[in-house]
Design a protein around this motif. Structure first.
Motif, PDB file in Angstrom:
ATOM      1  N   LYS A   6       0.830  -1.192   0.000  1.00  0.00           N
ATOM      2  CA  LYS A   6       0.000   0.000   0.000  1.00  0.00           C
ATOM      3  C   LYS A   6       0.872   1.252   0.000  1.00  0.00           C
ATOM      4  O   LYS A   6       1.852   1.342   0.729  1.00  0.00           O
TER       5      LYS A   6
ATOM      6  N   GLY B 100      -4.619   6.955   1.533  1.00  0.00           N
ATOM      7  CA  GLY B 100      -5.562   6.068   0.891  1.00  0.00           C
ATOM      8  C   GLY B 100      -6.253   5.127   1.858  1.00  0.00           C
ATOM      9  O   GLY B 100      -6.213   5.305   3.077  1.00  0.00           O
ATOM     10  N   THR B 101      -6.886   4.121   1.308  1.00  0.00           N
ATOM     11  CA  THR B 101      -7.718   3.201   2.072  1.00  0.00           C
ATOM     12  C   THR B 101      -7.248   1.783   1.867  1.00  0.00           C
ATOM     13  O   THR B 101      -6.943   1.395   0.729  1.00  0.00           O
TER      14      THR B 101
ATOM     15  N   ARG C 289      -8.921  -0.386  -0.973  1.00  0.00           N
ATOM     16  CA  ARG C 289      -8.983   0.109  -2.350  1.00  0.00           C
ATOM     17  C   ARG C 289      -7.798  -0.376  -3.160  1.00  0.00           C
ATOM     18  O   ARG C 289      -6.643  -0.086  -2.845  1.00  0.00           O
TER      19      ARG C 289
ATOM     20  N   ASP D 292      -6.688   0.628  -5.963  1.00  0.00           N
ATOM     21  CA  ASP D 292      -5.909   1.727  -6.551  1.00  0.00           C
ATOM     22  C   ASP D 292      -4.949   2.383  -5.566  1.00  0.00           C
ATOM     23  O   ASP D 292      -4.083   3.169  -5.975  1.00  0.00           O
ATOM     24  N   ASP D 293      -5.084   2.088  -4.282  1.00  0.00           N
ATOM     25  CA  ASP D 293      -4.188   2.678  -3.282  1.00  0.00           C
ATOM     26  C   ASP D 293      -2.956   1.815  -3.024  1.00  0.00           C
ATOM     27  O   ASP D 293      -2.200   2.093  -2.098  1.00  0.00           O
TER      28      ASP D 293
ATOM     29  N   ASP E 175       0.617   0.298  -4.674  1.00  0.00           N
ATOM     30  CA  ASP E 175       1.507   0.719  -5.748  1.00  0.00           C
ATOM     31  C   ASP E 175       2.482  -0.351  -6.219  1.00  0.00           C
ATOM     32  O   ASP E 175       3.290  -0.094  -7.116  1.00  0.00           O
TER      33      ASP E 175
END
Length: 124
Positions: A99, A103-104, A107, A109-110, A112
């Motif tokens: 992560k 962010g959350t 999620r 998309d959070d 990387d």
């Protein structure tokens, strides 16, 4: 750039257990929340579990709560997913992810950085 390598997947019968491992390269592992996601056949990738950087906080999807446990060993740069009482609906490719800041945890998309995935198949 961090590399994440999952292992431990396989074919098991319903009710069995599996332990997935994810080994991370680099020196920043202990600073990041780590998560596990899965992608069932023909479906979107979904959140399974996450663990805070220190290991003091853990989070689970409702579908696995009480059956799966997440843990980490920062000395070994490794995060684990213990899966008990497996069901056929747990069949999926399981991905480890790092992560990013903010962010959350649930999620996609959070996160990387992602591993290549490991297949888990649960037969009925």
């Amino acid at each position: 750039q961090v590399q994440l390598v999952e292992s431990g997947g396989g074919l098991v019968q319903a009710g069995s257990s599996l332990r997935l491992s994810c080994a991370a390269s680099g020196r920043t592992f202990s600073r990041h929340t780590m998560g596990w996601f899965r992608q069932p056949p023909g479906k979107e990738r979904e959140f399974v579990a996450a663990i805070s950087s220190s290991g003091s906080g853990t989070y689970f999807a409702d579908s696995v709560k009480g059956r799966f446990t997440i843990s980490r060993t920062n000395v070994k740069n490794t995060v684990y997913l213990q899966m008990d009482s497996l069901k056929p609906e747990d069949t999926a490719v399981y991905y480890c992810a790092r992560k990013s800041s903010g962010g959350t945890y649930y999620r996609r998309d959070d996160y990387d950085a992602w591993g290549q995935g490991t297949q888990v198949t649960v037969s009925s």
